[in-house]
Write an enzyme that holds these catalytic residues in place. Structure first.
Site, PDB file in Angstrom:
ATOM      1  N   SER A 118     -97.103 -23.829  -4.080  1.00  0.00           N
ATOM      2  CA  SER A 118     -95.976 -24.093  -3.458  1.00  0.00           C
ATOM      3  C   SER A 118     -95.452 -23.049  -2.319  1.00  0.00           C
ATOM      4  O   SER A 118     -96.208 -23.284  -1.296  1.00  0.00           O
ATOM      5  CB  SER A 118     -94.537 -24.357  -4.027  1.00  0.00           C
ATOM      6  OG  SER A 118     -93.616 -25.256  -3.744  1.00  0.00           O
ATOM      7  N   HIS A 159     -95.835 -31.081  -3.833  1.00  0.00           N
ATOM      8  CA  HIS A 159     -94.671 -31.782  -4.322  1.00  0.00           C
ATOM      9  C   HIS A 159     -94.534 -33.201  -4.033  1.00  0.00           C
ATOM     10  O   HIS A 159     -93.347 -33.758  -4.142  1.00  0.00           O
ATOM     11  CB  HIS A 159     -93.333 -31.274  -4.605  1.00  0.00           C
ATOM     12  CG  HIS A 159     -93.456 -29.668  -4.681  1.00  0.00           C
ATOM     13  ND1 HIS A 159     -93.853 -29.284  -6.197  1.00  0.00           N
ATOM     14  CD2 HIS A 159     -92.944 -28.693  -4.184  1.00  0.00           C
ATOM     15  CE1 HIS A 159     -93.669 -27.930  -6.139  1.00  0.00           C
ATOM     16  NE2 HIS A 159     -93.209 -27.739  -5.042  1.00  0.00           N
TER      17      HIS A 159
END
Length: 205
Positions: A118, A159
């Site tokens: 991320s 995501h």
């Protein structure tokens, strides 16, 4: 150069295992710093447990808590660095405060095994400002430029379609897809970046 970038480390165990099989030692420097300003950090614990379950020994180093010389010494000697998720702007701020961007760039180009989850994936692009829809950049009040490590010539959107980022990930995609080369991934996908380009891999369940 060969690096792994993903949304969710714990969701990519088999791909990560295959990638780490190239290691000579079993030691990984794990940097959880991006999570310092996040209310939820369970994904960090899950990532740590996943790597430990594969037999790796983790040295967990929060870069906000150590001086520049100590950090440069640690990052210069390790075979593998894993930077987990959280606030991308805060992470970049802390890396810049300790002057670690250039060192990370050099080590990755030399062949360091790098894993970015991320925020740890997003900082590999040239500039992280596009991530302002997903992350609050005001948290990083000392960050005066958004230039990243710049070893990946695309921009990760992590995501995609994943709770609780469904709206912000999609909005990032909609806002920037005609401006910069985005690579959107869900929580079970990994971007393998090599000198000649990149491949998106999907974790087999």
């Amino acid at each position: 150069m060969e690096i792994l970038l993903m949304s969710y480390l714990a969701g990519t165990k088999n791909i990560t295992k295959k990638y780490l099989s190239k290691m000579i030692s079993n030691k990984i420097v794990f940097i959880p710093t991006a999570g310092n300003v996040e209310p939820y950090t369970g994904y960090i614990d899950e990532g740590v447990e996943m790597l430990k379950s594969l037999g790796y020994e983790l040295e967990i180093i929060d870069i906000s808590k150590y001086d520049e010389d100590y950090l440069k010494n640690k990052l210069s000697k390790t075979e593998c660095i894993c930077i987990s998720g959280g606030n991308t702007f805060y992470l970049l701020q802390e890396l810049k405060k300790k002057n670690l961007i250039g060192l990370l760039y050099e080590r990755i180009k030399e062949g360091l095994l790098y894993i970015g989850e991320s925020a740890g994936a997003i900082i590999m692009s040239e500039n992280i400002e596009y991530n302002q829809i997903m992350d609050d950049k005001s948290i990083a009040s000392e960050l005066d430029d958004y230039m990243g490590v710049n070893v990946f010539n695309h921009y990760v959107v992590p995501h995609l379609g994943e709770y609780p980022f469904e709206e912000t990930a999609q909005k990032t995609l909609d806002t920037y897809q005609n401006k910069i080369p985005l690579v959107p991934i869900n929580n079970n996908e990994v971007i393998l970046v090599e000198d000649h380009g990149y491949t998106v891999l999907t974790e087999k369940k």
